[in-house]
Design a protein around this motif. Structure first.
Motif, PDB file in Angstrom:
ATOM      1  N   LEU A   1     -17.288   3.455   1.405  1.00  0.00           N
ATOM      2  CA  LEU A   1     -18.142   4.600   1.703  1.00  0.00           C
ATOM      3  C   LEU A   1     -18.573   5.310   0.423  1.00  0.00           C
ATOM      4  N   ASP A   2     -19.685   6.024   0.502  1.00  0.00           N
ATOM      5  CA  ASP A   2     -20.229   6.676  -0.691  1.00  0.00           C
ATOM      6  C   ASP A   2     -19.270   7.689  -1.295  1.00  0.00           C
ATOM      7  N   ASP A   3     -18.477   8.347  -0.457  1.00  0.00           N
ATOM      8  CA  ASP A   3     -17.562   9.374  -0.960  1.00  0.00           C
ATOM      9  C   ASP A   3     -16.136   8.869  -1.127  1.00  0.00           C
ATOM     10  N   ASP A   4     -15.932   7.560  -1.108  1.00  0.00           N
ATOM     11  CA  ASP A   4     -14.581   7.021  -1.239  1.00  0.00           C
ATOM     12  C   ASP A   4     -13.977   7.334  -2.604  1.00  0.00           C
ATOM     13  N   THR A   5     -12.697   7.636  -2.572  1.00  0.00           N
ATOM     14  CA  THR A   5     -11.868   7.663  -3.767  1.00  0.00           C
ATOM     15  C   THR A   5     -10.942   6.451  -3.719  1.00  0.00           C
ATOM     16  N   GLU A   6     -10.237   6.211  -4.797  1.00  0.00           N
ATOM     17  CA  GLU A   6      -9.268   5.112  -4.783  1.00  0.00           C
ATOM     18  C   GLU A   6      -8.253   5.317  -3.658  1.00  0.00           C
ATOM     19  N   GLU A   7      -7.823   6.558  -3.463  1.00  0.00           N
ATOM     20  CA  GLU A   7      -6.811   6.843  -2.447  1.00  0.00           C
ATOM     21  C   GLU A   7      -7.351   6.616  -1.038  1.00  0.00           C
ATOM     22  N   SER A   8      -8.571   7.095  -0.765  1.00  0.00           N
ATOM     23  CA  SER A   8      -9.107   6.950   0.592  1.00  0.00           C
ATOM     24  C   SER A   8      -9.416   5.500   0.903  1.00  0.00           C
ATOM     25  N   LEU A   9      -9.933   4.757  -0.064  1.00  0.00           N
ATOM     26  CA  LEU A   9     -10.216   3.345   0.170  1.00  0.00           C
ATOM     27  C   LEU A   9      -8.925   2.558   0.350  1.00  0.00           C
ATOM     28  N   THR A  10      -7.940   2.870  -0.471  1.00  0.00           N
ATOM     29  CA  THR A  10      -6.651   2.184  -0.348  1.00  0.00           C
ATOM     30  C   THR A  10      -6.062   2.391   1.034  1.00  0.00           C
ATOM     31  N   GLU A  11      -6.113   3.621   1.540  1.00  0.00           N
ATOM     32  CA  GLU A  11      -5.534   3.908   2.847  1.00  0.00           C
ATOM     33  C   GLU A  11      -6.306   3.198   3.955  1.00  0.00           C
ATOM     34  N   ARG A  12      -7.617   3.148   3.857  1.00  0.00           N
ATOM     35  CA  ARG A  12      -8.393   2.477   4.898  1.00  0.00           C
ATOM     36  C   ARG A  12      -8.165   0.972   4.867  1.00  0.00           C
ATOM     37  N   ILE A  13      -7.986   0.418   3.678  1.00  0.00           N
ATOM     38  CA  ILE A  13      -7.639  -1.005   3.588  1.00  0.00           C
ATOM     39  C   ILE A  13      -6.283  -1.254   4.232  1.00  0.00           C
ATOM     40  N   LYS A  14      -5.313  -0.375   3.988  1.00  0.00           N
ATOM     41  CA  LYS A  14      -3.990  -0.538   4.595  1.00  0.00           C
ATOM     42  C   LYS A  14      -4.077  -0.575   6.110  1.00  0.00           C
ATOM     43  N   GLN A  15      -4.947   0.250   6.671  1.00  0.00           N
ATOM     44  CA  GLN A  15      -5.065   0.300   8.124  1.00  0.00           C
ATOM     45  C   GLN A  15      -5.570  -1.022   8.692  1.00  0.00           C
ATOM     46  N   ALA A  16      -6.368  -1.748   7.916  1.00  0.00           N
ATOM     47  CA  ALA A  16      -6.830  -3.072   8.342  1.00  0.00           C
ATOM     48  C   ALA A  16      -5.847  -4.166   7.953  1.00  0.00           C
ATOM     49  N   GLU A  17      -5.150  -3.950   6.853  1.00  0.00           N
ATOM     50  CA  GLU A  17      -4.225  -4.947   6.310  1.00  0.00           C
ATOM     51  C   GLU A  17      -3.013  -5.144   7.214  1.00  0.00           C
ATOM     52  N   ARG A  18      -2.496  -4.057   7.776  1.00  0.00           N
ATOM     53  CA  ARG A  18      -1.279  -4.152   8.579  1.00  0.00           C
ATOM     54  C   ARG A  18      -1.453  -5.048   9.804  1.00  0.00           C
ATOM     55  N   PRO A  19      -2.472  -4.819  10.643  1.00  0.00           N
ATOM     56  CA  PRO A  19      -2.605  -5.712  11.812  1.00  0.00           C
ATOM     57  C   PRO A  19      -2.906  -7.155  11.432  1.00  0.00           C
ATOM     58  N   GLN A  20      -3.622  -7.367  10.329  1.00  0.00           N
ATOM     59  CA  GLN A  20      -3.872  -8.739   9.897  1.00  0.00           C
ATOM     60  C   GLN A  20      -2.569  -9.431   9.520  1.00  0.00           C
ATOM     61  N   LEU A  21      -1.722  -8.748   8.757  1.00  0.00           N
ATOM     62  CA  LEU A  21      -0.437  -9.323   8.361  1.00  0.00           C
ATOM     63  C   LEU A  21       0.408  -9.638   9.587  1.00  0.00           C
ATOM     64  N   VAL A  22       0.490  -8.688  10.515  1.00  0.00           N
ATOM     65  CA  VAL A  22       1.286  -8.895  11.723  1.00  0.00           C
ATOM     66  C   VAL A  22       0.765 -10.087  12.514  1.00  0.00           C
ATOM     67  N   GLU A  23      -0.539 -10.150  12.709  1.00  0.00           N
ATOM     68  CA  GLU A  23      -1.106 -11.236  13.503  1.00  0.00           C
ATOM     69  C   GLU A  23      -0.796 -12.599  12.897  1.00  0.00           C
ATOM     70  N   TYR A  24      -1.039 -12.746  11.603  1.00  0.00           N
ATOM     71  CA  TYR A  24      -0.951 -14.084  11.027  1.00  0.00           C
ATOM     72  C   TYR A  24       0.474 -14.506  10.703  1.00  0.00           C
ATOM     73  N   VAL A  25       1.348 -13.587  10.359  1.00  0.00           N
ATOM     74  CA  VAL A  25       2.756 -13.967  10.206  1.00  0.00           C
ATOM     75  C   VAL A  25       3.285 -14.457  11.546  1.00  0.00           C
ATOM     76  N   GLY A  26       2.949 -13.748  12.614  1.00  0.00           N
ATOM     77  CA  GLY A  26       3.379 -14.187  13.937  1.00  0.00           C
ATOM     78  C   GLY A  26       2.809 -15.537  14.323  1.00  0.00           C
ATOM     79  N   ARG A  27       1.518 -15.725  14.069  1.00  0.00           N
ATOM     80  CA  ARG A  27       0.902 -16.998  14.430  1.00  0.00           C
ATOM     81  C   ARG A  27       1.466 -18.149  13.604  1.00  0.00           C
ATOM     82  N   MET A  28       1.689 -17.910  12.324  1.00  0.00           N
ATOM     83  CA  MET A  28       2.240 -18.975  11.481  1.00  0.00           C
ATOM     84  C   MET A  28       3.648 -19.342  11.923  1.00  0.00           C
ATOM     85  N   ALA A  29       4.415 -18.343  12.359  1.00  0.00           N
ATOM     86  CA  ALA A  29       5.763 -18.611  12.858  1.00  0.00           C
ATOM     87  C   ALA A  29       5.728 -19.365  14.177  1.00  0.00           C
ATOM     88  N   ARG A  30       4.866 -18.935  15.085  1.00  0.00           N
ATOM     89  CA  ARG A  30       4.838 -19.528  16.425  1.00  0.00           C
ATOM     90  C   ARG A  30       4.131 -20.879  16.449  1.00  0.00           C
TER      91      ARG A  30
END
Length: 210
Positions: A166-195
């Motif tokens: 976003l135009d008004d992003d800071t490093e902190e705000s972008l990092t936090e928004r990436i984390k919000q997308a990163e967590r479900p991706q990690l959960v989904e694929y670790v589970g799928r790789m295990a199963r």
């Protein structure tokens, strides 16, 4: 041959260096018996971090291997390898682990050591992915789950998710928004790789058992 419903969960060791928000997402997912993962242990490269406290609250064994406690980086790597191997994990997951492992660790766990990085690799490797993305002026950032190899964030990619800058992003705000997308991706694929199992074929990671 057991079905997917009756297959024993895959033991996973998670490595952390900080607050452990990615770890917590995995702990929460693993509480569901159908997820297919048992977090066998959580390892860290430092004491007194929130990630270890999260594991302890969940009743998960923990261990710490500090680089400064060993005469060389190779000795630290060998110790980390042995401490991790004691839990006989099918997968090892770096969830914000800020140390590069060495030859001994990769010899033992190569092809099944995963890392989640807060940038769209191969762009912006290293520990400042969101900052570097902002400075470059990209309009799309994101997160990459990959299989760790000998390079720095160069392994075969398992999954990626995009996050708008976003135009008004800071490093902190972008990092936090990436984390919000990163967590479900990690959960989904670790589970799928295990199963489902997976195969690393050059630069490709294919889900499913061979």
């Amino acid at each position: 041959m057991p079905s997917d419903e009756t297959r024993a969960p895959v033991d996973v060791v998670v490595l952390v260096s900080g607050s452990g928000t990615l770890l917590q997402a995995l702990i929460d997912a693993a509480a569901d018996s159908t997820y297919g993962v048992r977090i066998a242990a959580v390892g860290a490269d430092r004491d007194g971090i929130a990630g270890l406290e999260r594991a302890e609250r969940a009743g998960i064994p923990t261990f710490v291997c500090r680089v400064k406690d060993y005469a060389s980086r190779d000795e630290w790597d060998a110790a980390l390898t042995e401490r991790t191997a004691a839990y006989d994990p099918g997968l090892v997951v770096s969830a914000g682990f800020l140390k590069l492992v060495g030859a001994a660790f990769l010899a033992r766990f190569g092809g099944r050591y995963l890392n989640s990085h807060n940038a769209l690799l191969p762009s912006f490797p290293g520990i400042h992915g969101p900052r570097d993305a902002l400075e470059y002026g990209v309009r799309i950032a994101g997160a990459t789950l990959f299989v760790v190899d000998e390079g720095v964030d160069t392994g075969a990619i398992v999954a990626q998710c995009a996050v708008p800058v976003l135009d008004d992003d800071t490093e902190e705000s972008l990092t936090e928004r990436i984390k919000q997308a990163e967590r479900p991706q990690l959960v989904e694929y670790v589970g799928r790789m295990a199963r489902e199992g997976f195969v690393v074929d050059g630069r490709r990671v294919r889900l499913g058992r061979a």
